[in-house]
Design a protein around this motif. Structure first.
Motif, PDB file in Angstrom:
ATOM      1  N   THR A  31     -45.204  47.194 -30.645  1.00 53.66           N
ATOM      2  CA  THR A  31     -44.070  47.062 -29.732  1.00 53.66           C
ATOM      3  C   THR A  31     -43.237  48.336 -29.730  1.00 53.66           C
ATOM      4  OG1 THR A  31     -43.950  44.671 -30.123  1.00 53.66           O
ATOM      5  CG2 THR A  31     -41.987  45.742 -29.221  1.00 53.66           C
ATOM      6  N   PRO A  58     -44.095  38.118 -34.038  1.00 52.18           N
ATOM      7  CA  PRO A  58     -42.884  38.321 -33.238  1.00 52.18           C
ATOM      8  C   PRO A  58     -42.833  39.764 -32.757  1.00 52.18           C
ATOM      9  CG  PRO A  58     -42.381  37.099 -35.232  1.00 52.18           C
ATOM     10  CD  PRO A  58     -43.797  37.561 -35.369  1.00 52.18           C
ATOM     11  N   ASP A  99     -43.811  43.636 -34.702  1.00 49.20           N
ATOM     12  CA  ASP A  99     -45.126  44.202 -34.387  1.00 49.20           C
ATOM     13  C   ASP A  99     -44.954  45.698 -34.140  1.00 49.20           C
ATOM     14  OD1 ASP A  99     -47.501  45.047 -33.044  1.00 49.20           O
ATOM     15  OD2 ASP A  99     -47.858  43.002 -32.340  1.00 49.20           O
ATOM     16  N   THR A 130     -42.741  43.810 -43.221  1.00 53.16           N
ATOM     17  CA  THR A 130     -43.429  44.040 -41.954  1.00 53.16           C
ATOM     18  C   THR A 130     -44.811  44.644 -42.149  1.00 53.16           C
ATOM     19  OG1 THR A 130     -41.264  44.410 -40.944  1.00 53.16           O
ATOM     20  CG2 THR A 130     -43.183  45.070 -39.667  1.00 53.16           C
TER      21      THR A 130
END
Length: 364
Positions: A230, A223, A227, A83
């Motif tokens: 988010t 997505p 993220d 990520t």
């Protein structure tokens, strides 16, 4: 002594006895709600208060300013390995750089390479991962997206000293196995992250502390669940979070703040434990080989061997008979490993070191 405090496993590690007692009670029924913590809604006011307290405790323990967001995520460090480059290795910067200093930083490097172009700044493979570099001496491009390293190599028992120098690029650290074990300067980092099953409780939650200015680099189109923005904007409650793991983590951060007395006090305890263990290992002379070179030895994990797998197995069995568990070395290097996470007591270390001395006198 209860067997929990004689758990020297590399993870999941020992938990403070007071936290275990509160957790046992909460599994039956939380005092505040009368409902089991295992059945509490993640949308409840109670859980929102837990999230708020967990963040407050971490901010207080580390001295984190509002320039940083504190988030609680899932997927462990393994998900972060992919990520992080997805979020921050953008085309506006040169490829991120990675320090490969052991098993877990090698995993981080490998995963990053699947996601984005990257560069290895230093690799300790030639030394058998027994040494570490000085971060400030690395030849890192000033336009690199970031520099990533693992602050404590759990498998090999290597630990970087506390970072004291600002880097020319954003510094990102996987602190999974020494997070909250001692104070450090968070302002020198752009991101710090740690999964829970070392010093923070059971597996399931990962703490990510991210400088807000770094979040501005994230490209659109990721997505949502991958993220970082988010999770920051939803207050760590975008999808169903690991309520139980976050609850236990909150209890542990309370314990650190109010029972232990903060990270300086925790550091002193951890230093005494590590000194006692390594003095014992060194006193055994050639009978024992410690994996890490002396100047890079970790206060959290000590990897060592009697030089013969049969002797290692014999000691592990003898220790188990005394209630000492979790000594098996990682499959990648074998031998033995002693993990001295925060909840491991000094008394437990004394019992272990006495067992080491006894074994060496009669079996080695």
């Amino acid at each position: 002594m209860k067997s929990n405090t004689l758990n020297f496993s590399g993870g999941p590690g020992a938990l403070p006895e007071s936290v275990l007692e509160q957790t046992r009670e909460a599994i039956a029924a939380l005092p505040e709600t009368g409902i089991s913590v295992l059945g509490m809604s993640h949308r409840s006011d109670w859980f929102r208060s837990i999230l708020n307290e967990a963040e407050l405790n971490i901010r207080c323990l580390l001295g984190i300013s509002d320039d940083y967001a504190v988030t609680f995520m899932q997927g462990g460090s393994s998900l972060q390995f992919a990520t992080i480059p997805m979020n921050f290795a953008t085309k506006a910067y040169a490829p991120p750089e990675y320090v490969t200093s052991g098993y877990w930083s090698g995993r981080a490097t490998s995963e990053a390479a699947k996601v984005a172009s990257m560069k290895i700044s230093w690799d300790g493979r030639a030394t058998g991962y027994r040494q570490l570099p000085a971060l400030h001496a690395l030849d890192v491009s000033s336009s690199a997206a970031y520099l990533h390293y693992v602050s404590n190599e759990t498998v090999e028992g290597l630990q970087f000293p506390v970072c004291e120098d600002a880097m020319p690029v954003p510094l990102i650290a996987d602190m999974s196995s020494d997070f909250l074990s001692k104070p450090f300067r968070p302002e020198l980092f752009s991101m710090m992250y740690a999964h829970a099953q070392k010093n923070l409780g059971p597996a399931g939650v990962t703490v990510a502390v991210i400088k807000r200015s770094l979040l501005e680099r994230i490209p659109d189109g990721l997505p949502a669940i991958l993220d970082f923005r988010t999770h920051v904007s939803h207050g760590s409650n975008y999808n169903t979070p690991p309520v139980f793991a976050i609850y236990v983590m909150t209890l542990i951060t309370r314990w650190l703040r109010f029972d232990v007395g903060g990270l300086h006090a925790m550091q002193s305890i951890n230093e005494r434990k590590a000194r006692r263990l390594y003095e014992t290992l060194d006193s055994l002379g050639d009978a024992v080989t410690v994996h890490a070179d002396r100047c890079w030895r970790s206060q959290m994990n000590a990897a060592f061997t009697f030089g013969d797998s049969r002797l290692d197995e014999a000691f592990i069995e003898m220790a188990r008979e005394q209630g000492i568990v979790g000594l098996e070395g990682h499959r990648s290097i074998g031998g033995m490993r002693v993990s001295l996470y925060n909840a491991v007591t000094e008394q437990a270390v004394d019992i272990l070191t006495n067992a080491l001395t006894e074994f060496s006198l009669h079996r080695v």
